[in-house]
Design a protein around this motif. Structure first.
Motif, PDB file in Angstrom:
ATOM      1  N   ILE A  18       0.834  -1.202   0.000  1.00 17.31           N
ATOM      2  CA  ILE A  18       0.000   0.000   0.000  1.00 17.31           C
ATOM      3  C   ILE A  18       0.867   1.250   0.000  1.00 17.31           C
ATOM      4  O   ILE A  18       0.565   2.227  -0.683  1.00 17.31           O
ATOM      5  CB  ILE A  18      -0.948  -0.013   1.215  1.00 17.31           C
ATOM      6  N   GLY A  19       1.946   1.242   0.762  1.00 15.57           N
ATOM      7  CA  GLY A  19       2.829   2.406   0.824  1.00 15.57           C
ATOM      8  C   GLY A  19       3.424   2.755  -0.521  1.00 15.57           C
ATOM      9  O   GLY A  19       3.501   3.933  -0.890  1.00 15.57           O
ATOM     10  N   ARG A  20       3.857   1.738  -1.264  1.00 16.95           N
ATOM     11  CA  ARG A  20       4.407   1.992  -2.606  1.00 16.95           C
ATOM     12  C   ARG A  20       3.334   2.583  -3.516  1.00 16.95           C
ATOM     13  O   ARG A  20       3.606   3.525  -4.277  1.00 16.95           O
ATOM     14  CB  ARG A  20       4.951   0.705  -3.212  1.00 16.95           C
ATOM     15  N   ALA A  21       2.130   2.049  -3.448  1.00 20.38           N
ATOM     16  CA  ALA A  21       1.052   2.566  -4.291  1.00 20.38           C
ATOM     17  C   ALA A  21       0.731   4.019  -3.947  1.00 20.38           C
ATOM     18  O   ALA A  21       0.484   4.839  -4.832  1.00 20.38           O
ATOM     19  CB  ALA A  21      -0.193   1.696  -4.130  1.00 20.38           C
ATOM     20  N   ILE A  22       0.746   4.336  -2.654  1.00 19.01           N
ATOM     21  CA  ILE A  22       0.475   5.714  -2.234  1.00 19.01           C
ATOM     22  C   ILE A  22       1.575   6.648  -2.718  1.00 19.01           C
ATOM     23  O   ILE A  22       1.309   7.722  -3.280  1.00 19.01           O
ATOM     24  CB  ILE A  22       0.341   5.791  -0.702  1.00 19.01           C
ATOM     25  N   ALA A  23       2.832   6.256  -2.488  1.00 15.92           N
ATOM     26  CA  ALA A  23       3.958   7.086  -2.909  1.00 15.92           C
ATOM     27  C   ALA A  23       3.922   7.327  -4.417  1.00 15.92           C
ATOM     28  O   ALA A  23       4.126   8.458  -4.890  1.00 15.92           O
ATOM     29  CB  ALA A  23       5.276   6.428  -2.503  1.00 15.92           C
ATOM     30  N   SER A  24       3.637   6.283  -5.181  1.00 15.27           N
ATOM     31  CA  SER A  24       3.599   6.398  -6.643  1.00 15.27           C
ATOM     32  C   SER A  24       2.467   7.306  -7.097  1.00 15.27           C
ATOM     33  O   SER A  24       2.636   8.123  -8.018  1.00 15.27           O
ATOM     34  CB  SER A  24       3.449   5.016  -7.268  1.00 15.27           C
ATOM     35  N   ARG A  25       1.305   7.188  -6.452  1.00 14.86           N
ATOM     36  CA  ARG A  25       0.161   8.012  -6.847  1.00 14.86           C
ATOM     37  C   ARG A  25       0.410   9.482  -6.517  1.00 14.86           C
ATOM     38  O   ARG A  25       0.104  10.373  -7.329  1.00 14.86           O
ATOM     39  CB  ARG A  25      -1.105   7.507  -6.156  1.00 14.86           C
ATOM     40  N   LEU A  26       0.942   9.767  -5.334  1.00 12.38           N
ATOM     41  CA  LEU A  26       1.206  11.157  -4.967  1.00 12.38           C
ATOM     42  C   LEU A  26       2.247  11.773  -5.901  1.00 12.38           C
ATOM     43  O   LEU A  26       2.143  12.940  -6.280  1.00 12.38           O
ATOM     44  CB  LEU A  26       1.676  11.249  -3.513  1.00 12.38           C
ATOM     45  N   ALA A  27       3.257  10.980  -6.262  1.00 12.20           N
ATOM     46  CA  ALA A  27       4.267  11.474  -7.202  1.00 12.20           C
ATOM     47  C   ALA A  27       3.650  11.726  -8.571  1.00 12.20           C
ATOM     48  O   ALA A  27       3.974  12.721  -9.241  1.00 12.20           O
ATOM     49  CB  ALA A  27       5.408  10.466  -7.311  1.00 12.20           C
ATOM     50  N   ALA A  28       2.762  10.826  -9.010  1.00 11.61           N
ATOM     51  CA  ALA A  28       2.090  11.018 -10.300  1.00 11.61           C
ATOM     52  C   ALA A  28       1.250  12.283 -10.300  1.00 11.61           C
ATOM     53  O   ALA A  28       1.068  12.918 -11.346  1.00 11.61           O
ATOM     54  CB  ALA A  28       1.212   9.807 -10.618  1.00 11.61           C
ATOM     55  N   ASP A  29       0.755  12.654  -9.126  1.00  7.28           N
ATOM     56  CA  ASP A  29      -0.041  13.883  -9.007  1.00  7.28           C
ATOM     57  C   ASP A  29       0.825  15.127  -8.841  1.00  7.28           C
ATOM     58  O   ASP A  29       0.295  16.229  -8.659  1.00  7.28           O
ATOM     59  CB  ASP A  29      -1.011  13.765  -7.829  1.00  7.28           C
ATOM     60  N   GLY A  30       2.149  14.950  -8.863  1.00  2.00           N
ATOM     61  CA  GLY A  30       3.049  16.094  -8.874  1.00  2.00           C
ATOM     62  C   GLY A  30       3.867  16.336  -7.636  1.00  2.00           C
ATOM     63  O   GLY A  30       4.724  17.229  -7.624  1.00  2.00           O
ATOM     64  N   ALA A  31       3.641  15.569  -6.567  1.00  2.00           N
ATOM     65  CA  ALA A  31       4.371  15.805  -5.324  1.00  2.00           C
ATOM     66  C   ALA A  31       5.791  15.234  -5.389  1.00  2.00           C
ATOM     67  O   ALA A  31       6.055  14.244  -6.071  1.00  2.00           O
ATOM     68  CB  ALA A  31       3.628  15.168  -4.152  1.00  2.00           C
TER      69      ALA A  31
END
Length: 254
Positions: A18-31
């Motif tokens: 779950i942590g990897r998925a969260i990190a990847s999604r936030l990065a995809a959103d620009g963070a």
């Protein structure tokens, strides 16, 4: 996409699942994402590589949560990583995701396991916020990863459930205290998600089918199912939501 551009996020336990998925999604959103890990450096590096290959920005931070000086160690690495990228020591999004489970009912739980679970699931998030207050910018976001176990009685995970319940109490209290700074604090409660955590429980097709049947959708959760909810809570769209626990269990136990 891009709604988090210019913001910095820290995801604990961001190397896998779950942590990897969260990190990847936030990065995809620009963070810009700090991927925290405790001991599995290779998984954290892989998460960072996956993000950068997709055009995002990320770096890894090591700290063993629950150990002495864990929060100090984490923030020293966090500040150092930001400095190397020419970024200020500021934080916009904190996702308290790191965790583990030790199964056992009232007759099996040990003092050692209880103390470790409370330290990682409740203590670390509390002190990460406390020490992070000077870094958290106005309008920031704190998202705590809880569990559907706080709503549905899983007698085989008593101490884990107690630790996650403490995390939800922290969520509500911090939401009120940090509200004047326009910082939202919410939690997300997954159900059975197909990750490395507790993978022995669904290691056979029959076992997986049993857990999937507990969801209203007849399947187990995927890490992306949780990451998408976290992304909403990290965004401006959630500005009027705070002190809440969002059930992301696929209707487990309805």
């Amino acid at each position: 996409m891009g709604g988090l551009k210019g913001r910095t996020a820290l995801v604990t336990g961001g190397g896998r699942g779950i942590g990897r998925a969260i990190a990847s999604r936030l990065a995809a959103d620009g963070a810009l994402v700090a991927v925290h890990y405790g001991s599995d450096a290779s998984s954290a590096r892989e998460t960072v590589e996956l993000i950068t290959e997709d055009g995002g920005r990320a770096f890894a931070v090591r700290a063993l949560l629950g150990a002495p000086d864990d929060v100090t160690t984490l923030y020293e690495g966090f500040d150092r990583g930001l400095a190397e990228l020419g970024e200020p020591p500021a934080l916009d999004i904190l996702v308290n995701n790191a965790g583990f489970n030790v199964r056992g009912g009232v007759a099996e739980v040990t003092q050692e396991d209880f103390d470790r679970l409370m330290a990682v699931h409740a203590g670390a998030p509390l002190f990460l916020v406390q020490r992070g207050l000077e870094r958290l910018r106005e309008g920031g976001r704190i998202v705590n990863i809880s569990s559907a176990a706080t709503r549905v009685a899983f007698t085989s995970a008593l101490a884990y459930t107690m630790a996650k319940s403490a995390l939800e109490a922290l969520t509500r209290t911090l939401a009120k205290e940090l509200g004047p700074r326009q910082i939202t604090v919410n939690s997300v409660a997954p159900g059975f998600v197909r990750t490395e955590l507790n993978k022995d429980r669904w290691s056979t097709p029959e076992a997986e089918a049993t857990h999937a049947a507990l969801s209203a959708f007849g399947r187990m959760g995927r890490p992306a199912d949780i990451a998408d909810v976290v992304a909403f809570l990290a965004s401006d769209d959630s500005r009027w939501v705070t002190g809440q626990c969002i059930d992301a269990s696929g209707g487990t136990g309805l």
